[in-house]
Scaffold this active site. Structure first.
Site, PDB file in Angstrom:
ATOM      1  N   HIS A 197      33.055  36.909  32.394  1.00  0.00           N
ATOM      2  CA  HIS A 197      34.134  35.909  32.335  1.00  0.00           C
ATOM      3  C   HIS A 197      33.657  34.603  32.938  1.00  0.00           C
ATOM      4  O   HIS A 197      32.627  34.562  33.615  1.00  0.00           O
ATOM      5  CB  HIS A 197      35.369  36.402  33.108  1.00  0.00           C
ATOM      6  N   ASP A 199      35.297  31.437  35.479  1.00  0.00           N
ATOM      7  CA  ASP A 199      36.416  31.233  36.408  1.00  0.00           C
ATOM      8  C   ASP A 199      37.206  30.003  35.961  1.00  0.00           C
ATOM      9  O   ASP A 199      36.614  28.960  35.685  1.00  0.00           O
ATOM     10  CB  ASP A 199      35.893  31.028  37.839  1.00  0.00           C
ATOM     11  N   HIS A 254      29.746  34.989  34.035  1.00  0.00           N
ATOM     12  CA  HIS A 254      29.095  35.906  34.979  1.00  0.00           C
ATOM     13  C   HIS A 254      29.789  37.266  34.943  1.00  0.00           C
ATOM     14  O   HIS A 254      30.894  37.396  34.394  1.00  0.00           O
ATOM     15  CB  HIS A 254      29.091  35.313  36.401  1.00  0.00           C
ATOM     16  N   ARG A 264      29.221  47.614  47.184  1.00  0.00           N
ATOM     17  CA  ARG A 264      29.043  46.153  47.225  1.00  0.00           C
ATOM     18  C   ARG A 264      30.377  45.537  47.639  1.00  0.00           C
ATOM     19  O   ARG A 264      31.436  45.934  47.137  1.00  0.00           O
ATOM     20  CB  ARG A 264      28.634  45.650  45.846  1.00  0.00           C
TER      21      ARG A 264
HETATM   22  C1  GA4 Z   1      38.901  35.159  37.015  1.00  0.00           C
HETATM   23  C2  GA4 Z   1      38.704  34.428  38.354  1.00  0.00           C
HETATM   24  C3  GA4 Z   1      39.574  35.008  39.499  1.00  0.00           C
HETATM   25  O1  GA4 Z   1      39.034  36.257  39.936  1.00  0.00           O
HETATM   26  C4  GA4 Z   1      41.037  35.231  39.023  1.00  0.00           C
HETATM   27  C5  GA4 Z   1      40.993  36.233  37.886  1.00  0.00           C
HETATM   28  C6  GA4 Z   1      42.325  36.703  37.292  1.00  0.00           C
HETATM   29  C7  GA4 Z   1      42.765  38.050  37.881  1.00  0.00           C
HETATM   30  O2  GA4 Z   1      41.918  38.868  38.238  1.00  0.00           O
HETATM   31  O3  GA4 Z   1      43.973  38.254  37.960  1.00  0.00           O
HETATM   32  C8  GA4 Z   1      42.121  36.753  35.755  1.00  0.00           C
HETATM   33  C9  GA4 Z   1      40.730  36.089  35.480  1.00  0.00           C
HETATM   34  C10 GA4 Z   1      40.408  35.368  36.784  1.00  0.00           C
HETATM   35  C11 GA4 Z   1      40.742  35.125  34.279  1.00  0.00           C
HETATM   36  C12 GA4 Z   1      41.687  35.525  33.106  1.00  0.00           C
HETATM   37  C13 GA4 Z   1      42.895  36.358  33.545  1.00  0.00           C
HETATM   38  C14 GA4 Z   1      43.216  36.029  34.991  1.00  0.00           C
HETATM   39  C15 GA4 Z   1      42.175  38.123  35.083  1.00  0.00           C
HETATM   40  C16 GA4 Z   1      42.448  37.784  33.668  1.00  0.00           C
HETATM   41  C17 GA4 Z   1      42.260  38.608  32.662  1.00  0.00           C
HETATM   42  C18 GA4 Z   1      41.936  35.605  40.192  1.00  0.00           C
HETATM   43  C19 GA4 Z   1      41.521  34.020  38.271  1.00  0.00           C
HETATM   44  O4  GA4 Z   1      42.087  33.064  38.728  1.00  0.00           O
HETATM   45  O5  GA4 Z   1      41.162  34.132  36.938  1.00  0.00           O
END
Ligand code: GA4
Length: 321
Positions: A197, A199, A254, A264
């Site tokens: 994904h 961020d 990443h 980890r």
């Molecule tokens: C990716 C980055 C952060 O960990 C996060 C993630 C969020 C989650 O885990 O709830 C998301 C992911 C993240 C991107 C798309 C959506 C939202 C899971 C998901 C499938 C907390 C964020 O802000 O976006």
């Protein structure tokens, strides 16, 4: 009277790796930071001055939490959006070999969830998190200001002010990847701890214990493993910074692979803007170019991100054709 001089700050050096390694104590680091954001959207920093005791303290608290029985940890969930999560990532069916705590950075709405399992210790846990978050936010802001200098943008707080804003929508995450048994269907390959994904925020600052697993995708789509270093911080460009630089900086894809025998633990600060903030390229970076992106607020982007699957190209929906 004998006056003891303060010991000189310890300086570290490391052998060169493929990923940009930036020594924040060097005067030319801003140029290297810009280059790293353009080429990889990712870099490692050393000589950052972050208090190591704070890391150790938080790591100890986190391991203590994750070693509780699952039934106790579940009382601190679900992560909607803050709290404990086990294997399920986000609301749309993604899963990984990971358990985690998603925490707020500027309100304490998650506090009650911890109180039920930690009792009085919840206060201490939240205090350590708050101290860590303010130190890591300071580092993120310094890096963003060095990047603004490197890009020759004025004012130098054009990015960092969004994290400093009281309304900044930032998130803090503790991820625990337990050792993953080898499943017959994995054919000797590692299982996915956290799927690929990007961020959505502006910048992410990650620190992990000495266990490998993190990988980044290069521009050609190949994955490279990032050797862990418990004394370094690893920085990601997020989607919003890619937009604010009109695509000059790359939001890096990443993922994390699991380890067969070791746990980890990573702690990540996701620096985001206030919900009402318009995310658009900075005029001084456009030099007559058109914006590559449609206009949107962080609220709109976040709403759309939470409708997506982890691996989706979220920015694609906001690119001009
Ligand atoms: C990716 C980055 C952060 O960990 C996060 C993630 C969020 C989650 O885990 O709830 C998301 C992911 C993240 C991107 C798309 C959506 C939202 C899971 C998901 C499938 C907390 C964020 O802000 O976006």
């Amino acid at each position: 009277m004998v006056v003891l001089s303060k010991p000189a700050t310890q300086q570290f050096s490391k052998p060169k790796t493929f990923v940009p390694l930036i020594d924040l104590s060097k005067p030319d680091s801003k140029t290297h930071l810009v280059k790293a954001c353009e080429e990889f959207g990712f870099f490692e920093v050393i000589n950052h001055g972050f208090p190591f005791e704070l890391i150790q303290e938080l790591e100890a608290q986190a391991f203590k939490f994750f070693s509780l029985p699952l039934s106790d940890k579940l009382k601190a969930g679900p992560p909607d959006p803050f709290g404990y999560g086990d294997k399920k990532i986000g609301p749309n069916g993604d899963v990984g070999w990971v358990e985690y705590l998603l925490l707020t950075t500027n309100t304490h709405s998650d506090y009650q969830k911890f109180k039920s399992i930690f009792g009085e210790a919840a206060e201490n846990f939240r205090c350590v998190v708050n101290e860590y978050v303010s130190a890591v936010k300071k580092m993120a802001c310094e890096i963003l200001e060095m990047l603004a200098d490197g890009l020759k943008i004025n004012p130098r707080n054009c990015f960092s002010k969004l994290l400093m804003d009281e309304q900044s929508d930032s998130v803090f995450r503790l991820n625990h990847y337990p050792p993953c048994p080898q499943f017959p269907e994995s054919n000797g390959k590692n299982f996915i701890g956290f799927g690929e994904h990007t961020d959505p925020q502006i910048i992410s600052v990650l620190r992990s214990n000495n266990i490998s697993g993190l990988q980044i995708a290069l521009k050609d789509g190949n994955w490279i493993s990032i050797p862990p270093d418990q004394n370094s911080f690893f920085i990601n460009v997020g989607d919003s910074l890619q937009v604010m630089t009109n695509g000059k900086f790359k939001s890096v894809r990443h993922r994390v692979l699991t380890n067969g025998s070791k746990s980890r633990l990573s702690m990540i600060y996701f620096g985001g803007p206030p919900l009402s903030e318009k995310i658009a390229p900075l005029p001084s970076l456009m030099e007559g170019e058109d914006s590559l992106y449609k206009e949107f607020t962080w609220f709109e982007y976040k709403k759309s991100a939470y409708k997506s699957r982890l691996a989706d190209n979220r920015l694609g929906l906001f690119e001009k054709i």
